[in-house]
Each structure stands twice: as structure tokens, then as C-alpha cells.
Design a protein around this motif. Structure first.
Motif, mmCIF file in Angstrom:
data_model
loop_
_atom_site.group_PDB
_atom_site.id
_atom_site.type_symbol
_atom_site.label_atom_id
_atom_site.label_comp_id
_atom_site.label_asym_id
_atom_site.label_seq_id
_atom_site.Cartn_x
_atom_site.Cartn_y
_atom_site.Cartn_z
ATOM 1 N N TYR A 86 0.882 -1.258 -0.071
ATOM 2 C CA TYR A 86 -0.082 0.021 -0.054
ATOM 3 C C TYR A 86 1.027 1.297 0.073
ATOM 4 O O TYR A 86 0.823 2.267 -0.708
ATOM 5 N N ILE A 87 1.894 1.342 0.898
ATOM 6 C CA ILE A 87 2.888 2.358 0.970
ATOM 7 C C ILE A 87 3.382 2.432 -0.414
ATOM 8 O O ILE A 87 3.640 3.694 -1.003
ATOM 9 N N PHE A 88 3.898 1.342 -0.938
ATOM 10 C CA PHE A 88 4.478 1.487 -2.476
ATOM 11 C C PHE A 88 3.674 2.241 -3.479
ATOM 12 O O PHE A 88 4.217 2.982 -4.240
ATOM 13 N N VAL A 89 2.407 1.652 -3.497
ATOM 14 C CA VAL A 89 1.350 2.242 -4.224
ATOM 15 C C VAL A 89 1.147 3.666 -4.071
ATOM 16 O O VAL A 89 1.065 4.426 -5.067
ATOM 17 N N ILE A 90 1.003 4.133 -2.886
ATOM 18 C CA ILE A 90 0.709 5.576 -2.709
ATOM 19 C C ILE A 90 1.916 6.534 -3.158
ATOM 20 O O ILE A 90 1.680 7.395 -3.874
ATOM 21 N N ASN A 91 3.183 6.036 -2.848
ATOM 22 C CA ASN A 91 4.384 6.945 -3.079
ATOM 23 C C ASN A 91 4.256 6.834 -4.809
ATOM 24 O O ASN A 91 4.751 7.889 -5.274
ATOM 25 N N THR A 92 3.797 5.702 -5.335
ATOM 26 C CA THR A 92 4.089 5.653 -6.891
ATOM 27 C C THR A 92 2.927 6.600 -7.500
ATOM 28 O O THR A 92 3.259 7.295 -8.423
ATOM 29 N N ILE A 93 1.747 6.512 -6.780
ATOM 30 C CA ILE A 93 0.850 7.355 -7.343
ATOM 31 C C ILE A 93 0.905 8.769 -7.226
ATOM 32 O O ILE A 93 0.806 9.777 -7.997
ATOM 33 N N ASN A 94 1.583 9.346 -5.997
ATOM 34 C CA ASN A 94 1.824 10.574 -5.583
ATOM 35 C C ASN A 94 3.051 11.146 -6.618
ATOM 36 O O ASN A 94 2.974 12.421 -7.103
ATOM 37 N N ASP A 95 4.004 10.328 -6.728
ATOM 38 C CA ASP A 95 5.049 10.582 -7.683
ATOM 39 C C ASP A 95 4.624 10.999 -9.061
ATOM 40 O O ASP A 95 4.964 11.944 -9.846
ATOM 41 N N PHE A 96 3.477 10.075 -9.558
ATOM 42 C CA PHE A 96 3.168 10.221 -10.985
ATOM 43 C C PHE A 96 2.522 11.524 -11.164
ATOM 44 O O PHE A 96 2.241 12.252 -11.917
ATOM 45 N N SER B 162 -8.361 13.425 -8.037
ATOM 46 C CA SER B 162 -9.441 12.508 -7.633
ATOM 47 C C SER B 162 -9.378 11.325 -8.097
ATOM 48 O O SER B 162 -9.751 10.118 -7.453
ATOM 49 N N ARG B 163 -9.339 11.036 -9.387
ATOM 50 C CA ARG B 163 -9.095 9.751 -10.037
ATOM 51 C C ARG B 163 -8.057 8.886 -9.272
ATOM 52 O O ARG B 163 -8.026 7.646 -9.007
ATOM 53 N N LEU B 164 -7.036 9.538 -8.813
ATOM 54 C CA LEU B 164 -5.790 8.864 -8.252
ATOM 55 C C LEU B 164 -6.268 8.568 -6.786
ATOM 56 O O LEU B 164 -5.662 7.405 -6.373
#
Length: 185
Positions: free
Chosen positions: A28-38, A170-172
Motif C-alpha cells: 500500500y505504501i509503495f502504491v501511494i508513493n508511486t501514485i503521488n510521484d506520478f 480525484s481519480r488517483l
């Protein structure tokens, strides 16, 4: 009296639950960081693209001035700068951007759009060249991107309301929620 079924359940489930919870948290932390970086990268890319286009307008007009051989003529320089500012104004209107052009030599604004924040406050935010900075003004957030055109000693600042990127954000956030929900299940 202890119930043997309860103890057996804990002995069997804990060795499985602890690694699953640890792995799920890590994922979950990995996905959040990836999405925020994106998201940050896309915003940076968008503002940098617009700033590079403005820089390109300045550069083309400066090169035309040099190639004409009239770069030493003060009147020709003024005309070239005025034509450049006209093209920049058209670009700002066409792309629905906000921002300004600041001349370090004369210490004045050459071009400015209607800004939600005073220009003087934004001048202080221009310390990070080629970086996107998030500023908060009242109820609104704004992204600013700063660039320089050194031949004419101009500072170019592009400002965009964070609401422009609200759909993507919002989509992210929905993706984050769905990722969390799938890990919980």
C-alpha cells in the motif's frame, strides 16, 4: 477454563496474518508513493512544457534579431522585445495560463495577467528555477513554475490553479482507495 479451539485458531492464524499484514502495508505504501510521484511528475511536466514554449518564443525572436544584424540597435531591440511580449500574451490567452514576465534590468513587470496573488508575493517564490512549487492563497492552491530567459534578463513565471488538476487527483485517490480496499479484503 481455556477453550482449546480459541488457542488453536490463534496459533494457526497469527503466522499467516502477520506476514500478510506486513506485505499489504508495504504494498500500500509503495502504491501511494508511486501514485503521488506520478501526479507530481505530470503537473511538473505540464508546467515545464508551457514554460519551455514561452522560452522558445523568446529564443526565436532573439535569434531573429541576431540574424538580422540589428541586435546593437536599441530601437530594433525594443521592437523585438515588444513583438515577443505580444506573442507571449497571445500564448497565455490561448492556453488559459496566468503568470508574468519580470525584467531584472528595469526591475518592472513587462507583462502580467490577472493573478489571484500579488506579483510581489510571487517574486519571492521564484527561487527554485525549473521547479514546480505549490503555494496556498486563501482557499485555493496554485502551482507556479519559474524559468529565466537570460539574454534579455527576463524571469518567466507560469501559474496554474490546482483545480485544473483536480480530476486527475480525484481519480488517483480512487485508485488509492481501491488498492487499500483490496488489501484489506
Amino acid at each position: 477454563m481455556k477453550r482449546p479451539g480459541k488457542i488453536l485458531f490463534l496459533r494457526l492464524s497469527l503466522p499467516v496474518l502477520i506476514p500478510v499484514i506486513c506485505f499489504g502495508s508495504f504494498l500500500y505504501i509503495f502504491v501511494i508513493n508511486t501514485i503521488n510521484d506520478f501526479t507530481s511528475d505530470k503537473i511538473q511536466e505540464d508546467l515545464a512544457f508551457n514554460s519551455r514554449r514561452i522560452y522558445s518564443i523568446c529564443n526565436i525572436n532573439f535569434n531573429n534579431l541576431l540574424l538580422s544584424g540589428l541586435a546593437d540597435e536599441p530601437d530594433e531591440k525594443i521592437i523585438a522585445k515588444a513583438l515577443t511580449l505580444g506573442q507571449i500574451e497571445d500564448f497565455f490567452i490561448q492556453e488559459k495560463l496566468q503568470g508574468f514576465i519580470w525584467d531584472h534590468t528595469t526591475r518592472q513587470f513587462l507583462y502580467t495577467t490577472s493573478l489571484p496573488v500579488s506579483e510581489d508575493n510571487l517574486i519571492g517564490q521564484t527561487t527554485l528555477k525549473n521547479q514546480t512549487v505549490l503555494i496556498n492563497h486563501g482557499q485555493n492552491d496554485f502551482f507556479i513554475y519559474f524559468n529565466e530567459f537570460k539574454p534579455w534578463n527576463w524571469q518567466i513565471l507560469v501559474l496554474k490553479n490546482a483545480d485544473v488538476y483536480a480530476y486527475m487527483t480525484s481519480r488517483l485517490k480512487k485508485v488509492q482507495f481501491y488498492t487499500l480496499a483490496s488489501l484489506v479484503l
